[in-house]
Design an enzyme around this catalytic site. Sequence first.
Site, PDB file in Angstrom:
ATOM      1  N   ASP A 157     -11.268 -86.750 -82.701  1.00 34.66           N
ATOM      2  CA  ASP A 157     -11.234 -88.183 -83.006  1.00 34.66           C
ATOM      3  C   ASP A 157     -12.107 -88.959 -82.022  1.00 34.66           C
ATOM      4  O   ASP A 157     -11.698 -89.980 -81.470  1.00 34.66           O
ATOM      5  CB  ASP A 157      -9.786 -88.679 -82.946  1.00 34.66           C
ATOM      6  CG  ASP A 157      -9.554 -89.937 -83.761  1.00 34.66           C
ATOM      7  OD1 ASP A 157     -10.396 -90.261 -84.618  1.00 34.66           O
ATOM      8  OD2 ASP A 157      -8.519 -90.600 -83.554  1.00 34.66           O
ATOM      9  N   VAL A 158     -13.332 -88.487 -81.820  1.00 35.53           N
ATOM     10  CA  VAL A 158     -14.247 -89.130 -80.882  1.00 35.53           C
ATOM     11  C   VAL A 158     -14.821 -90.387 -81.525  1.00 35.53           C
ATOM     12  O   VAL A 158     -15.544 -90.316 -82.521  1.00 35.53           O
ATOM     13  CB  VAL A 158     -15.394 -88.178 -80.477  1.00 35.53           C
ATOM     14  CG1 VAL A 158     -16.398 -88.902 -79.595  1.00 35.53           C
ATOM     15  CG2 VAL A 158     -14.836 -86.949 -79.766  1.00 35.53           C
TER      16      VAL A 158
END
Length: 312
Positions: free
Chosen positions: A208-209
């Site tokens: 979930d960058v």
Amino acid sequence: MGREGVSMLDDDALQSAEVGALRSAGDDTLQSADDGTTTDLAVATDWLDHWRLSLDGAVFQTETSTLAPAYTATGQAVMLKISHVEEEQRGSELLAAWSGHGAARVLEHEGDAVLMERATGPRSLAHLSVSGADAAATEVLCATAAVLHEASADVLDSPGPPDLVPLRTWFRDLFAHADELTPFHRRGADLALALLDDERDVVALHGDVHHANVLDFGERGWLAIDPKGLLGDRTFDYCNLFCNPSPELALEPGRLEARFAQVTDAAGFESHRLARWLMAWCALSSTWHALDGDDAAAASMIRIGERALTLD
């Protein structure tokens, strides 16, 4: 189920890295009472007492966690996070396993609670992007992902490594619902299956960058928070940054193309492969939004995914 679609940050989130630290890319919503307390204060109090912490602001809750900014007995700024779902607990395990390499350092981890260093720096990647420095924000996100991936061998080879979810499992909702949605979703599912059958550079993935999950930690620099704890092709970890900090910004003329060229160069990707992963990610995110009844967000992800295939 991990419905972690594109984040949609409000004005407060764009102005406050601390609020960004509490928001994840999905449908988690911060909730607090008018007096700054929540029903989860009692839950946090037990852990605050356990680790001899002094509260430094309101206790917040999302749909998956309770969070409390605090100070340790020695004056270090920390964030207490109490996870209420397995996905968040898995993420805390990966955060601890990274040992501060590219991510917030975990000071204590016990049961469903984790105590980590707190971001106190004034800078915000979301603010950089909307204020004309999008390339600088993208550079930080690429560099952060690279550091996390470089630490993957130590994570996976450590005694008692974290229990990570394979990407094939992460894509299960797309595979299950593609045929009942749109031809875009069916194509995305087919692309995802082909990519998963040919995974390369398999590493521990943040999952979930994006702009609200990489924060300014002052002297420690930019560090990641809130990982999902996945395992798979490192290319996947770069896809969500293309969709943030808002779909409107991501779809501005030339924005996707500029980011694509920058990420391809920084990470050393084949453009064809990155474009296909991005399209597959957009199909998955759009599926989550569709299942949640958010047709507007689902449509935005489709538009990004369709444009991704023109970048090949």
